[in-house]
Design a protein around this motif. Structure first.
Motif, PDB file in Angstrom:
ATOM      1  N   THR A 175       0.738  -1.679  -0.121  1.00 33.45           N
ATOM      2  CA  THR A 175      -0.064  -0.107  -0.066  1.00 33.45           C
ATOM      3  C   THR A 175       0.457   1.140   0.093  1.00 33.45           C
ATOM      4  O   THR A 175       1.759   1.180   0.742  1.00 33.45           O
ATOM      5  N   GLN A 176       0.565   1.698  -0.823  1.00 35.91           N
ATOM      6  CA  GLN A 176       1.303   3.302  -1.475  1.00 35.91           C
ATOM      7  C   GLN A 176       0.932   4.554  -1.385  1.00 35.91           C
ATOM      8  O   GLN A 176      -0.684   4.928  -1.718  1.00 35.91           O
ATOM      9  N   VAL A 177       0.997   5.393  -1.267  1.00 30.89           N
ATOM     10  CA  VAL A 177       0.970   6.668  -1.802  1.00 30.89           C
ATOM     11  C   VAL A 177       1.653   7.246  -2.649  1.00 30.89           C
ATOM     12  O   VAL A 177       3.236   7.093  -2.972  1.00 30.89           O
ATOM     13  N   ASN A 178       0.849   7.715  -4.012  1.00 29.65           N
ATOM     14  CA  ASN A 178       1.808   7.812  -5.070  1.00 29.65           C
ATOM     15  C   ASN A 178       0.902   9.127  -6.025  1.00 29.65           C
ATOM     16  O   ASN A 178      -0.004   9.165  -5.309  1.00 29.65           O
ATOM     17  N   SER A 179       1.787   9.634  -7.329  1.00 33.21           N
ATOM     18  CA  SER A 179       1.529  10.628  -7.943  1.00 33.21           C
ATOM     19  C   SER A 179       0.779   9.799  -9.296  1.00 33.21           C
ATOM     20  O   SER A 179       1.009   9.426 -10.041  1.00 33.21           O
ATOM     21  N   GLY A 180       0.005  10.504  -9.710  1.00 37.04           N
ATOM     22  CA  GLY A 180      -0.399  10.847 -11.040  1.00 37.04           C
ATOM     23  C   GLY A 180      -1.209   9.511 -12.054  1.00 37.04           C
ATOM     24  O   GLY A 180      -1.194   8.610 -12.754  1.00 37.04           O
TER      25      GLY A 180
END
Length: 355
Positions: free
Chosen positions: A48-53
């Motif tokens: 589980t990650q916080v990512n962009s775009g």
């Protein structure tokens, strides 16, 4: 009298200057997009990650135009990607890593642009691809795949590909038709003019609810002596169409690639179909993508995409995107992250703001 003359001169100067100011404009724009993403197989383990775009690539840019008179305008665009979860620039090698071009736009003659930009293939088929309704993860089948995955061997240029040293022309509208041409100079030291060169031609049609595009692209080998041994010219034929029924939009794309990335006999076909259902403030979409790997290893790829976007305003939206990818015959899956096996599921919940 002297005061009247001075006042008249001041008014005349203001009148002459005002149109010049009004005829030139520069706009700062961008997208901030971030999400929490769950991947069931990230190199063998769930993550589980916080990512962009995930829906749209985060970016900022400058674009502008100047009215030169007679229906002619000078235009430019500079655009840079940014990673929202870390604040890192989108590229370590180029600041304006998304586009950097300058050109002329004529109402009667068409548009000419020079610089770092996407090919005609993207202009004609990109709006019909899975990227608009499903975001960046769904674009993998229609573009450059995650390094190490089965898709990484192919790239039909509909996705993220941009070319240095390029010249692009688009004709005026002729009863709904537009002709497009694109050349990216190879500029290989010691090579001929065609060494490493990319040429892309296409025609588009748009009238009312119907949109269609046809494009052919070829990229020469980058070696000074030309293609030899396991190398050959990379070619892509693409066609697509879309129709807006009002209650729903239907888009479809087919591409056929030979010698992908200049590797001889690295051939594949792709098919993408999407249904987009807008009922404000919601937009729902379902899509299927298939890559038919024609090599002996036969790493066929299937991907299903589902998305829901809720507009909080004209600029801000909440979204959910689910994607499932499977690869045949032992190929490695990779939606946004490299899998440890032949299948992967990915779910993203996030929000996007345009400015």
């Amino acid at each position: 009298m002297r005061k009247q003359m001075i006042s008249l001169a001041a008014v005349s100067a203001a009148v002459c200057t005002a149109p010049a100011i009004a005829q030139s404009s520069v706009t700062l724009y961008g997208i901030a997009d971030s999400a929490v993403t769950y991947v069931d197989d990230f190199k063998g383990k769930s993550s589980t990650q916080v990512n962009s775009g995930n829906l749209n690539t985060s970016r900022f840019g400058l674009r502008g135009s100047e009215d030169l008179g007679g229906g002619l305008s000078a235009i430019f665009n500079l655009e840079s990607g940014i990673t929202m979860d870390t604040g890192v620039a989108g590229s370590s090698s180029a600041f304006w890593n998304r586009q950097a071009w300058v050109g002329l736009d004529s109402k009667s003659l068409g548009q000419l642009k020079l610089g770092f930009q996407r090919p005609v293939m993207y202009d004609l088929l990109g709006p019909l691809s899975h990227t608009p309704p499903f975001g960046a993860p769904a674009a993998r089948v229609d573009g450059a795949g995650v390094t190490g995955s089965a898709l990484a061997d192919f790239n039909n240029t509909i996705g993220t590909t941009r070319f240095n040293n390029s010249v692009k022309y688009s004709s005026p509208d002729f009863a709904g038709f537009k002709v497009h041409g694109f050349v990216a100079m190879g500029e290989v030291e010691g090579g001929s003019n065609s060494t490493g060169q990319t040429v892309n031609l296409g025609v588009g049609y748009k009238r009312g609810a119907f949109t269609a595009g046809l494009s052919y692209l070829t990229t020469k080998c980058k070696e000074v002596g030309g293609c030899a041994g396991t190398k050959d010219d990379d070619t892509v034929l693409g066609l697509g169409a879309g129709y807006d029924f009002g209650v729903a939009k239907l888009n479809a794309i087919y591409t056929s690639q030979e010698n992908a990335k200049n590797v001889k006999d690295a051939d594949a076909d792709t098919v993408s179909v999407a249904v987009i259902v807008p009922f404000k403030p919601w937009t729902l979409a379902v899509g299927i993508q298939q890559l038919n790997d024609k090599r002996a290893k036969n790493w066929d790829v299937q991907q299903i995409n589902v998305s829901a976007v809720y507009d909080l305003s004209k600029r801000t939206a909440l979204y959910a995107i689910y994607a499932n990818q499977t690869v045949d015959n032992g190929g490695i899956a990779g939606i946004s992250f490299l899998s440890g096996g032949d299948s992967q599921n990915q779910l993203s919940l996030g929000f996007r703001h345009r400015f």
